[in-house]
Design a protein around this motif. Structure first.
Motif, short mmCIF file in Angstrom:
data_model
loop_
_atom_site.label_atom_id
_atom_site.label_comp_id
_atom_site.label_asym_id
_atom_site.label_seq_id
_atom_site.Cartn_x
_atom_site.Cartn_y
_atom_site.Cartn_z
N THR A 108 4.31 3.86 0.82
CA THR A 108 3.48 4.99 1.25
C THR A 108 3.82 6.25 0.47
O THR A 108 2.95 7.09 0.24
CB THR A 108 3.61 5.26 2.76
N LYS A 109 5.07 6.35 0.04
CA LYS A 109 5.46 7.52 -0.76
C LYS A 109 4.79 7.47 -2.14
O LYS A 109 4.20 8.45 -2.59
CB LYS A 109 6.98 7.57 -0.89
N ILE A 110 4.89 6.31 -2.81
CA ILE A 110 4.29 6.22 -4.15
C ILE A 110 2.76 6.11 -4.09
O ILE A 110 2.08 6.47 -5.03
CB ILE A 110 4.89 5.09 -5.00
N GLY A 111 2.22 5.60 -2.95
CA GLY A 111 0.78 5.49 -2.80
C GLY A 111 0.14 6.75 -2.25
O GLY A 111 -1.07 6.80 -2.07
N ASN A 112 0.97 7.75 -1.98
CA ASN A 112 0.49 9.03 -1.46
C ASN A 112 -0.28 8.86 -0.15
O ASN A 112 -1.29 9.51 0.07
CB ASN A 112 -0.37 9.74 -2.49
N GLY A 113 0.19 7.95 0.70
CA GLY A 113 -0.44 7.75 2.01
C GLY A 113 -0.34 6.31 2.46
O GLY A 113 0.11 5.44 1.71
N CYS A 114 -0.74 6.09 3.69
CA CYS A 114 -0.66 4.76 4.28
C CYS A 114 -2.06 4.25 4.63
O CYS A 114 -3.05 4.91 4.38
CB CYS A 114 0.24 4.79 5.51
#
Length: 151
Positions: A108-114
């Motif tokens: 979620t950190k590298i994808g900028n969201g969940c």
């Protein structure tokens, strides 16, 4: 899909959408759980609404379990949820849960969201980044099911 229950699925979807809309309209924030949770440590200036929102998720789940006894897989009267661990592994379920949590947090950190932020709120706002993210989520989910055989 022998446990498909459209009424409870629709009710759940409406409640998720309502919660996201209330947070957006009332607070101007997107209901992305990883972002809300991630800003608790170190505490942001806006920590109170984050705690209220997360506590409401837990309390709402607890209330549903009391209001609809036997709520489990497949709806009321269904089997209770249980942990599934990969076969032939010496690691206990707690270790798998911790690893899954760490990997989810990293993703979620590298994808900028969940999934909640991108899938519910991002798609509703027609965000191009969210369309890509949700597509990646679905592909990874299909590969995971194909590899593990767990549905």
């Amino acid at each position: 899909m022998e446990s498909f229950s459209p009424i409870s699925a629709a009710a759940g979807g409406v409640l998720i959408g309502l919660a996201a809309a209330v947070l957006w309209l009332g607070n101007g924030r997107i209901a992305g759980i990883s972002g809300i949770f991630g800003q608790l440590l170190p505490p942001a200036r806006t920590v109170v609404w984050r705690l209220v929102f997360l506590a409401s998720l837990v309390i709402g789940t607890l209330a549903a379990s009391y209001l609809v006894p036997g709520l489990g897989i497949g709806g009321p009267g269904g089997a209770p949820a249980r942990l599934v661990t990969p076969a032939n592994t010496p690691l206990p379920a707690v270790v798998w849960i911790a690893l899954a949590g760490l990997l989810t947090g990293f993703g979620t950190k590298i994808g900028n969201g969940c999934t909640s932020g991108h899938g519910v709120c991002g798609l509703a706002r027609l965000s191009r980044r969210s369309f890509v993210a949700v597509g990646v989520f679905f592909v990874v989910a299909m590969v995971t099911v194909a590899v593990t055989g767990i549905v």
